[in-house]
Design a protein around this motif. Structure first.
Motif, PDB file in Angstrom:
ATOM      1  N   THR A 130       0.642  -1.461  -0.121  1.00 30.02           N
ATOM      2  CA  THR A 130       0.064  -0.231   0.270  1.00 30.02           C
ATOM      3  C   THR A 130       0.615   1.504  -0.194  1.00 30.02           C
ATOM      4  O   THR A 130       0.649   2.479  -0.640  1.00 30.02           O
ATOM      5  CB  THR A 130      -0.688  -0.566   0.859  1.00 30.02           C
ATOM      6  OG1 THR A 130      -1.665  -1.117   1.561  1.00 30.02           O
ATOM      7  CG2 THR A 130      -2.058   1.410   1.518  1.00 30.02           C
ATOM      8  N   ARG A 131       1.642   1.310   0.717  1.00 29.38           N
ATOM      9  CA  ARG A 131       2.730   2.286   0.637  1.00 29.38           C
ATOM     10  C   ARG A 131       3.541   2.576  -0.807  1.00 29.38           C
ATOM     11  O   ARG A 131       3.574   3.776  -0.564  1.00 29.38           O
ATOM     12  CB  ARG A 131       4.360   2.334   2.029  1.00 29.38           C
ATOM     13  CG  ARG A 131       4.785   3.072   2.099  1.00 29.38           C
ATOM     14  CD  ARG A 131       5.664   2.732   3.328  1.00 29.38           C
ATOM     15  NE  ARG A 131       6.381   3.842   3.399  1.00 29.38           N
ATOM     16  CZ  ARG A 131       7.289   4.002   5.380  1.00 29.38           C
ATOM     17  NH1 ARG A 131       6.869   3.562   5.880  1.00 29.38           N
ATOM     18  NH2 ARG A 131       8.552   6.026   4.915  1.00 29.38           N
ATOM     19  N   GLU A 132       3.847   1.771  -1.031  1.00 26.86           N
ATOM     20  CA  GLU A 132       4.761   1.706  -2.469  1.00 26.86           C
ATOM     21  C   GLU A 132       3.196   2.325  -3.773  1.00 26.86           C
ATOM     22  O   GLU A 132       4.212   2.831  -4.227  1.00 26.86           O
ATOM     23  CB  GLU A 132       5.489   0.674  -2.947  1.00 26.86           C
ATOM     24  CG  GLU A 132       5.913   0.533  -4.103  1.00 26.86           C
ATOM     25  CD  GLU A 132       7.148   1.581  -4.915  1.00 26.86           C
ATOM     26  OE1 GLU A 132       7.221   1.503  -5.680  1.00 26.86           O
ATOM     27  OE2 GLU A 132       7.654   1.650  -3.243  1.00 26.86           O
ATOM     28  N   ARG A 172       3.595   5.488  -5.777  1.00 26.99           N
ATOM     29  CA  ARG A 172       3.878   5.734  -6.995  1.00 26.99           C
ATOM     30  C   ARG A 172       3.185   6.585  -7.798  1.00 26.99           C
ATOM     31  O   ARG A 172       2.586   7.649  -8.807  1.00 26.99           O
ATOM     32  CB  ARG A 172       3.904   4.460  -8.008  1.00 26.99           C
ATOM     33  CG  ARG A 172       4.809   4.194  -7.819  1.00 26.99           C
ATOM     34  CD  ARG A 172       4.802   2.161  -8.139  1.00 26.99           C
ATOM     35  NE  ARG A 172       6.097   0.885  -7.888  1.00 26.99           N
ATOM     36  CZ  ARG A 172       6.378   0.641  -8.896  1.00 26.99           C
ATOM     37  NH1 ARG A 172       5.071  -0.510  -9.131  1.00 26.99           N
ATOM     38  NH2 ARG A 172       7.033  -0.971  -7.897  1.00 26.99           N
ATOM     39  N   LEU A 173       2.022   6.623  -6.742  1.00 23.81           N
ATOM     40  CA  LEU A 173       0.935   7.577  -7.414  1.00 23.81           C
ATOM     41  C   LEU A 173       1.154   9.285  -7.150  1.00 23.81           C
ATOM     42  O   LEU A 173       0.796   9.948  -8.003  1.00 23.81           O
ATOM     43  CB  LEU A 173      -0.043   7.014  -6.056  1.00 23.81           C
ATOM     44  CG  LEU A 173      -1.704   8.138  -6.418  1.00 23.81           C
ATOM     45  CD1 LEU A 173      -2.095   8.612  -7.807  1.00 23.81           C
ATOM     46  CD2 LEU A 173      -2.533   8.112  -5.391  1.00 23.81           C
ATOM     47  N   THR A 174       1.639   9.133  -6.401  1.00 25.04           N
ATOM     48  CA  THR A 174       2.208  10.368  -5.975  1.00 25.04           C
ATOM     49  C   THR A 174       3.876  10.841  -7.010  1.00 25.04           C
ATOM     50  O   THR A 174       3.472  12.103  -7.131  1.00 25.04           O
ATOM     51  CB  THR A 174       2.953  10.926  -4.327  1.00 25.04           C
ATOM     52  OG1 THR A 174       1.998  10.589  -3.576  1.00 25.04           O
ATOM     53  CG2 THR A 174       3.587  11.970  -4.111  1.00 25.04           C
ATOM     54  N   VAL A 175       3.844  10.075  -7.380  1.00 25.77           N
ATOM     55  CA  VAL A 175       5.433  10.130  -8.254  1.00 25.77           C
ATOM     56  C   VAL A 175       4.781  10.618 -10.021  1.00 25.77           C
ATOM     57  O   VAL A 175       5.715  11.157 -10.251  1.00 25.77           O
ATOM     58  CB  VAL A 175       6.701   8.960  -8.122  1.00 25.77           C
ATOM     59  CG1 VAL A 175       7.888   9.026  -9.570  1.00 25.77           C
ATOM     60  CG2 VAL A 175       7.106   9.517  -6.531  1.00 25.77           C
TER      61      VAL A 175
END
Length: 109
Positions: free
Chosen positions: A10-12, A16-19
């Motif tokens: 979930t953290r990754e 990725r959503l942010t990046v």
């Protein structure tokens, strides 16, 4: 993509959503066909041919200058038509894409 059968953590996924942003296809809004057609005349080849037409007119060869201008206009119209056809093909293919996809996060589907 560095994933496993357990999917992304979930953290990754949040990172990725942010990046990279959301996993969506960008749809073009209303088309400005007159602007797209005008852009065909600013292509490097069209500009080079325009310089050639000006030089031909300046050296006393108006028939050659007109022929070069005709080539510029014909090239722009053909390129514009091909671009429009390609955009319609992409839109037709996009209609076959599914709206949703299954994702695995931390081993849960």
């Amino acid at each position: 993509m560095r994933t496993s059968p357990r999917g992304l953590a979930t953290r990754e996924a949040a990172r990725r959503l942010t990046v990279y942003g959301p996993n969506t296809l960008a749809r073009r809004g209303g088309r400005r066909w007159h602007r797209e057609l005008a852009q065909q005349f600013t292509q490097p080849l069209a500009l080079l041919l325009t310089v050639a037409a000006v030089l031909a007119a300046a050296t006393g060869a108006p028939a050659l200058a007109l022929a070069i201008l005709a080539v510029i206009v014909l090239n722009a119209l053909l390129a514009f038509a091909q671009e429009q056809q390609a955009e319609r093909a992409v839109e037709a293919l996009a209609a076959f894409l599914p709206d949703r996809a299954a994702a695995v996060r931390d081993g849960v589907r």
